[in-house]
Design a protein around this motif. Sequence first.
Motif, short mmCIF file in Angstrom:
data_model
loop_
_atom_site.label_atom_id
_atom_site.label_comp_id
_atom_site.label_asym_id
_atom_site.label_seq_id
_atom_site.Cartn_x
_atom_site.Cartn_y
_atom_site.Cartn_z
N VAL A 236 28.52 -7.12 -4.70
CA VAL A 236 29.90 -7.21 -4.22
C VAL A 236 30.37 -5.85 -3.77
N MET A 237 30.09 -4.82 -4.56
CA MET A 237 30.56 -3.49 -4.22
C MET A 237 29.81 -2.91 -3.05
N GLY A 238 28.54 -3.26 -2.92
CA GLY A 238 27.76 -2.67 -1.84
C GLY A 238 27.96 -3.36 -0.50
N SER A 239 27.97 -4.70 -0.52
CA SER A 239 28.04 -5.43 0.77
C SER A 239 29.45 -5.91 1.12
N GLY A 240 30.32 -5.97 0.15
CA GLY A 240 31.67 -6.50 0.40
C GLY A 240 31.73 -8.02 0.37
N ALA A 241 30.60 -8.67 0.09
CA ALA A 241 30.59 -10.13 0.02
C ALA A 241 31.25 -10.61 -1.28
N SER A 242 31.95 -11.71 -1.16
CA SER A 242 32.61 -12.28 -2.34
C SER A 242 31.63 -13.13 -3.12
N TRP A 243 31.94 -13.29 -4.41
CA TRP A 243 31.12 -14.15 -5.26
C TRP A 243 32.05 -15.04 -6.06
#
Length: 691
Positions: A84-91
């Motif tokens: 999440v922190m690296g790619s900005g993708a939500s989970w």
Amino acid sequence: MGAYEPLGEAERDRRAGPSPPGGLLDLLSVAAVVLDTRGRIVFWSPQADEVFGYTAEEALGRYAAQLLVHEEHRDLVVRLFAEVMGSGASWAGAFPIRYKDGSTRRVEFRNMRLLDDQGDVYALGIAADHATLQSVETDLALSEQLVSQSPIGLALLDTDLRYLLVNPALERINGIPAADHIGRRPHEILPFLDAESIELALRQVLATGTPLIDQYTVGRTPADPDHDHAWSVSDYRLETPSGRVIGVATSVVDVTERHRATTEAEQARRRLALLADASARVGTTLEVEQTAHELAQVAVPDLADVAAVDVLDAVLAFRRTSGPQEGSELFRTLAVAAACPTPATTAMKAGDLAAYSADRLITRCVHTAQPIVIAHTKEKDLQRIARDADGAAALTEAGVHSYLAVPLIARNEVLGTLDLLRARNPLPFDEDDVLLAGELAARAAVAIDNARWHQSVRNTAETLQRSLLPGHPPHLTGLEVASLYQPAQASHEVGGDWYDVIPLDGDKTALVVGDVMGNGIDAAATMGRLRTATCAFADLDLTPDEVLQHLDRITHGLEHYIATCVYAVYDPRDHRCRIANAGHLPPVLAPAGHHARLLNLPTGAPLGVGGIPFHTTAFDLHPGDRLILYTDGLVETRHHPIDERLGTLLHTLDEPRRPLEETCQWLLHSLRHPEDHDDVAILIAQAAPAH
């Protein structure tokens, strides 16, 4: 809760400030937790206390993985955090966490990366209890399926009564797509119904919070614009758990079949009640006009606003021949009844005689012997209903919009018609009305026919009887006489009452009053025979008892008849009156200046009994004295003893004297009730000085 006043959109737009909070977030108790890049907790919402069990003081500054995750899941959590922190993708997903007490709970997460204005990166975790969220999702899914698949029409309206939701069932009921409902009010969607009352009920529920259950509404919608339907409507106010009013829900159940069954049952009950009423009220007498009046009165207002009974004049006069008729007809209006004052009654007046041409509806009704119904009358129809142009104008002014005529048929003969009009009643005549009117007419026609035959026979008997009674009394020596004959009321047959005044030789006068038991033509004919015989025996200068003896033998030879009679002979030369009684009520002697009294005579047996002698009694009848002879119809009633009635007769005669003719009328007026069923004959003789 007090009255609720919903705000319009424009009013809400003018007001500053936040809108009221929704209740769903409160129900879920959604928590927010923010982590820095090392995984330390830097923000902790109050809701997180409930979800994780830790207070902000206990959680802030600590590493989330160590505080909230079991050891066996930490590697997975660290990896997901890094993604999440690296790619900005939500989970998103459900994950087991360690509660403060050491137990494990499943929590629904939504994790995303945050960036502040300094370029620093954070992780935001939004969390809710998984069991609570699952329960809410289940309830929502269930509610959605219930609403969408329910056979009951359901709608949700906001506080401005604008549709927010309409389920497929209500979409079918209203015949309008659900999308066309949204944002509109009921009066815009349902113009064929009483939308004003519907919206008033919804506002009442919004204001009071009290549901309205099972309210009936009848009308039409675009789904079936040609037929009435009935619906049971229930309204409920909707509130959040905190008590905020969010709108009103309405449920609609189609109860048309139940409504029709109820309506049909009510119509059947009304029909039976009307027929029972008619059975009790129509035909109470044997008078044609009264029977017609009773029929017209029964028909209003339950069946019609105006009712008229028209009978063929030829039928009343017994000139009508059986078989089909053609051409114009002459009708006599026997009765008219109206539920309230109306110009329509001026078009038909009781007692009027009017000719109707062959093209008139009333004429067609009697010619075809079939009902004529015009559900929705037009101007040309009213011209065929009324007798003339003025009558048609009166019907138009009265607002007559529906017409029904049914024939009056008795013993296969058409007597006339029962004519029915509707003006105030908005419903047109239908087949049920035709059947009901036909049954009324059938029952009444028999009563009218019985009455006209009875009246005809009675008129014949009365004519015969009057022809057999003496005319104007002859000039008598030393005696003044007055007489009166009153037949029974029209609903009863005439009897055999008679009187006679017979001049005899030597200036004497025979006075006779008699009553043949029975009624009708036979009684009148028997009375005529006895009167003729009395005149013959009187000429033989027999004593009163001898005359009665001869009359007794004659009556004994007549089958089934007996008679009562008083026979008196007055001689002015010695002012003596000799009298004999054959079972008759005692005569009254009213001496001048003294009280009237009953003559104490041997009663004797009625004529026709045979074998019982009669006796002659003599008394003085001086100038001014009166002898009153009468039949039992003057004094007998069903409710008073005869002695009481004879006392009333004497009291009446004791009042100030009137002339002889006036005394006859006074006795009749004072003693006889108009509805008494018997004939009355009165003969009063007053002695005068001999010339």
